[in-house]
Design a protein around this motif. Structure first.
Motif, PDB file in Angstrom:
ATOM      1  N   LEU A  95       0.819  -1.221   0.000  1.00 12.73           N
ATOM      2  CA  LEU A  95       0.000   0.000   0.000  1.00 12.73           C
ATOM      3  C   LEU A  95       0.849   1.266   0.000  1.00 12.73           C
ATOM      4  N   GLN A  96       1.916   1.241  -0.796  1.00  8.31           N
ATOM      5  CA  GLN A  96       2.767   2.415  -0.943  1.00  8.31           C
ATOM      6  C   GLN A  96       2.671   2.930  -2.372  1.00  8.31           C
ATOM      7  N   SER A  97       2.874   4.213  -2.545  1.00  8.27           N
ATOM      8  CA  SER A  97       2.957   4.748  -3.896  1.00  8.27           C
ATOM      9  C   SER A  97       4.239   4.209  -4.523  1.00  8.27           C
ATOM     10  N   LYS A  98       4.273   4.175  -5.847  1.00 11.64           N
ATOM     11  CA  LYS A  98       5.478   3.703  -6.536  1.00 11.64           C
ATOM     12  C   LYS A  98       6.669   4.577  -6.189  1.00 11.64           C
ATOM     13  N   SER A  99       6.445   5.867  -6.068  1.00  8.43           N
ATOM     14  CA  SER A  99       7.519   6.800  -5.728  1.00  8.43           C
ATOM     15  C   SER A  99       8.064   6.528  -4.326  1.00  8.43           C
ATOM     16  N   ARG A 100       7.165   6.384  -3.371  1.00  5.76           N
ATOM     17  CA  ARG A 100       7.602   6.116  -1.996  1.00  5.76           C
ATOM     18  C   ARG A 100       8.334   4.777  -1.910  1.00  5.76           C
ATOM     19  N   LEU A 101       7.798   3.763  -2.596  1.00  6.93           N
ATOM     20  CA  LEU A 101       8.449   2.458  -2.588  1.00  6.93           C
ATOM     21  C   LEU A 101       9.836   2.555  -3.211  1.00  6.93           C
ATOM     22  N   SER A 102       9.967   3.305  -4.283  1.00  2.21           N
ATOM     23  CA  SER A 102      11.260   3.456  -4.940  1.00  2.21           C
ATOM     24  C   SER A 102      12.301   4.031  -3.970  1.00  2.21           C
ATOM     25  N   HIS A 103      11.908   5.047  -3.193  1.00  4.80           N
ATOM     26  CA  HIS A 103      12.822   5.612  -2.190  1.00  4.80           C
ATOM     27  C   HIS A 103      13.162   4.577  -1.120  1.00  4.80           C
ATOM     28  N   GLN A 104      12.157   3.822  -0.710  1.00  4.16           N
ATOM     29  CA  GLN A 104      12.362   2.789   0.306  1.00  4.16           C
ATOM     30  C   GLN A 104      13.327   1.716  -0.212  1.00  4.16           C
TER      31      GLN A 104
END
Length: 158
Positions: free
Chosen positions: A70-79
């Motif tokens: 349940l993360q945005s693609k952008s947030r997941l990419s940073h993670q």
């Protein structure tokens, strides 16, 4: 002319249940995060490691991992970048789709899971499972399942 519908305010019992649910959700998440800190992990890190460790070939398409966590693609990419820098995951290009990327669990990520999982499970037991009787746990599961099913069905619509 628009017709106004009356707000269905929560009853005292509903308000109490709702606020208790919010308190438990926040407090439990905070405690589980705190218990992961000695390992240098967040709950998001752990959730990603769990998803990758349980998937075929210990890898997932980034878009599928974003949906699962349940993360945005952008947030997941940073993670994932942060976790890559820690050596727990790596990115891999998708052979069938040049634009697609996989997140792949590394050996260090798998070792981390083996080391942390028993501590995390103990934390879940201590702060949640062991506080409920088998009957309470069954009732909780029965009560929450229709809510989870409803929200899963609405995920694409949010």
């Amino acid at each position: 002319m628009e017709t106004e519908t009356a707000t269905r305010w929560l009853t005292d019992a509903e308000q109490c249940a709702w606020r208790t649910h919010l308190d438990v959700s926040r407090l439990l998440t905070h405690q589980l995060e705190k218990d992961l800190q000695p390992f240098g992990l967040t709950m998001n890190d752990y959730e990603i490691l769990v998803n990758l460790s349980e998937s075929d070939d210990q890898r997932m398409r980034m878009s599928d991992l974003a949906a699962a966590t349940l993360q945005s693609k952008s947030r997941l990419s940073h993670q994932i970048t942060r976790m890559e820098n820690a050596g727990m995951v790596r990115r891999q290009h998708c052979e069938s789709d040049r634009r697609g990327l996989f997140a792949v669990l590394t050996d260090l990520g798998a070792e981390t899971m083996k080391k942390v999982a028993p501590h995390h499970v103990e934390s879940v037991r201590r702060h949640f499972m062991d506080l409920l009787s088998p009957e309470e746990l069954a009732a909780l599961h029965a009560a929450l399942t229709p809510i989870a099913d409803h929200l899963r069905g609405r995920r694409g619509k949010l």
